[in-house]
Scaffold this motif. Sequence first.
Motif, mmCIF file in Angstrom:
data_model
loop_
_atom_site.group_PDB
_atom_site.id
_atom_site.type_symbol
_atom_site.label_atom_id
_atom_site.label_comp_id
_atom_site.label_asym_id
_atom_site.label_seq_id
_atom_site.Cartn_x
_atom_site.Cartn_y
_atom_site.Cartn_z
ATOM 1 N N LEU A 281 0.860 -1.180 0.000
ATOM 2 C CA LEU A 281 0.000 0.000 0.000
ATOM 3 C C LEU A 281 0.893 1.226 0.000
ATOM 4 C CD1 LEU A 281 -2.753 -0.734 2.707
ATOM 5 C CD2 LEU A 281 -3.129 -0.504 0.246
ATOM 6 N N ARG A 282 0.367 2.320 -0.530
ATOM 7 C CA ARG A 282 1.066 3.589 -0.437
ATOM 8 C C ARG A 282 0.150 4.614 0.214
ATOM 9 N NH1 ARG A 282 3.769 7.805 -4.777
ATOM 10 N NH2 ARG A 282 1.589 8.311 -5.214
ATOM 11 N N LEU A 283 0.599 5.152 1.325
ATOM 12 C CA LEU A 283 -0.137 6.203 2.016
ATOM 13 C C LEU A 283 0.353 7.563 1.536
ATOM 14 C CD1 LEU A 283 -0.122 4.867 5.690
ATOM 15 C CD2 LEU A 283 -1.692 4.315 3.823
ATOM 16 N N SER A 284 -0.574 8.492 1.472
ATOM 17 C CA SER A 284 -0.239 9.863 1.115
ATOM 18 C C SER A 284 -0.753 10.799 2.203
ATOM 19 C CB SER A 284 -0.871 10.252 -0.222
ATOM 20 O OG SER A 284 -0.390 9.443 -1.269
ATOM 21 N N CYS A 285 -0.056 11.903 2.380
ATOM 22 C CA CYS A 285 -0.475 12.928 3.341
ATOM 23 C C CYS A 285 -0.358 14.277 2.649
ATOM 24 C CB CYS A 285 0.388 12.882 4.580
ATOM 25 S SG CYS A 285 0.108 14.253 5.730
ATOM 26 N N ALA A 286 -1.500 14.870 2.347
ATOM 27 C CA ALA A 286 -1.528 16.196 1.753
ATOM 28 C C ALA A 286 -1.499 17.218 2.879
ATOM 29 C CB ALA A 286 -2.779 16.365 0.901
ATOM 30 N N ALA A 287 -0.502 18.080 2.841
ATOM 31 C CA ALA A 287 -0.299 19.017 3.943
ATOM 32 C C ALA A 287 -0.472 20.450 3.477
ATOM 33 C CB ALA A 287 1.089 18.834 4.532
ATOM 34 N N SER A 288 -0.973 21.268 4.368
ATOM 35 C CA SER A 288 -0.988 22.688 4.078
ATOM 36 C C SER A 288 0.451 23.188 4.051
ATOM 37 C CB SER A 288 -1.796 23.449 5.125
ATOM 38 O OG SER A 288 -1.199 23.280 6.404
ATOM 39 N N ARG A 289 0.653 24.273 3.322
ATOM 40 C CA ARG A 289 2.018 24.766 3.169
ATOM 41 C C ARG A 289 2.634 25.116 4.510
ATOM 42 N NH1 ARG A 289 3.808 29.768 -0.765
ATOM 43 N NH2 ARG A 289 6.058 29.647 -0.378
ATOM 44 N N SER A 290 1.829 25.609 5.418
ATOM 45 C CA SER A 290 2.352 26.028 6.715
ATOM 46 C C SER A 290 2.864 24.843 7.520
ATOM 47 C CB SER A 290 1.280 26.760 7.512
ATOM 48 O OG SER A 290 0.154 25.925 7.712
ATOM 49 N N ALA A 291 2.259 23.674 7.317
ATOM 50 C CA ALA A 291 2.716 22.487 8.036
ATOM 51 C C ALA A 291 3.913 21.858 7.356
ATOM 52 C CB ALA A 291 1.591 21.467 8.138
ATOM 53 N N PHE A 292 3.925 21.892 6.041
ATOM 54 C CA PHE A 292 4.898 21.110 5.304
ATOM 55 C C PHE A 292 6.245 21.795 5.186
ATOM 56 C CE2 PHE A 292 5.342 17.329 2.831
ATOM 57 C CZ PHE A 292 6.357 17.602 1.923
ATOM 58 N N SER A 293 6.253 23.062 4.931
ATOM 59 C CA SER A 293 7.484 23.732 4.537
ATOM 60 C C SER A 293 8.435 23.991 5.695
ATOM 61 C CB SER A 293 7.162 25.046 3.828
ATOM 62 O OG SER A 293 6.506 25.925 4.721
ATOM 63 N N ILE A 294 7.948 23.992 6.919
ATOM 64 C CA ILE A 294 8.797 24.375 8.039
ATOM 65 C C ILE A 294 9.066 23.219 8.995
ATOM 66 C CG2 ILE A 294 7.987 26.742 7.968
ATOM 67 C CD1 ILE A 294 6.238 26.129 10.400
ATOM 68 N N ASN A 295 8.593 22.042 8.656
ATOM 69 C CA ASN A 295 8.649 20.965 9.628
ATOM 70 C C ASN A 295 9.258 19.687 9.087
ATOM 71 O OD1 ASN A 295 7.108 21.742 12.197
ATOM 72 N ND2 ASN A 295 5.738 22.436 10.557
ATOM 73 N N ALA A 296 9.798 18.920 10.029
ATOM 74 C CA ALA A 296 10.056 17.523 9.766
ATOM 75 C C ALA A 296 8.702 16.810 9.712
ATOM 76 C CB ALA A 296 10.916 16.928 10.877
ATOM 77 N N MET A 297 8.643 15.699 9.015
ATOM 78 C CA MET A 297 7.386 14.972 8.844
ATOM 79 C C MET A 297 7.581 13.514 9.217
ATOM 80 S SD MET A 297 5.343 17.313 7.484
ATOM 81 C CE MET A 297 3.989 16.341 6.832
ATOM 82 N N GLY A 298 6.496 12.893 9.621
ATOM 83 C CA GLY A 298 6.610 11.492 9.991
ATOM 84 C C GLY A 298 5.293 10.758 9.888
#
Length: 120
Positions: free
Chosen positions: A18-35
């Motif tokens: 399976l492949r999971l996707s997470c669509a993030a708002s720019r404010s969450a995505f651009s300044i953060n590490a993700m997990g």
Amino acid sequence: QAQLVESGGGLVEAGGSLRLSCAASRSAFSINAMGWYRQAPGKERELVAGISKGGGTYYYGDSVKGRFTISRDNAKNTLYLQMNSLKPEDTAIYYCAAGSRVGLPFINYWGQGTQVTVSS
């Protein structure tokens, strides 16, 4: 307000992918590490995989090493988790997360979760 929206969960047989996707708002995505975290019934939430803001540093839990791959597309503000050779013990709700670091104390934003069920 940062937003994270997961998709791609479902029911799959053991050994499948399976492949999971997470669509993030720019404010969450651009300044953060993700997990990606997961939580099975009766168990604590655990970190499955993490990736640094720039994408150069990765973390994988021991139980998923060699089977799961995390990646991020900064142009699309999207985080992915490719899950191969799935096992019944991978069954859980999977959550997308963002923070200054991928460790639990540093997470600021959570998605709503997507169910992954692996049948034996």
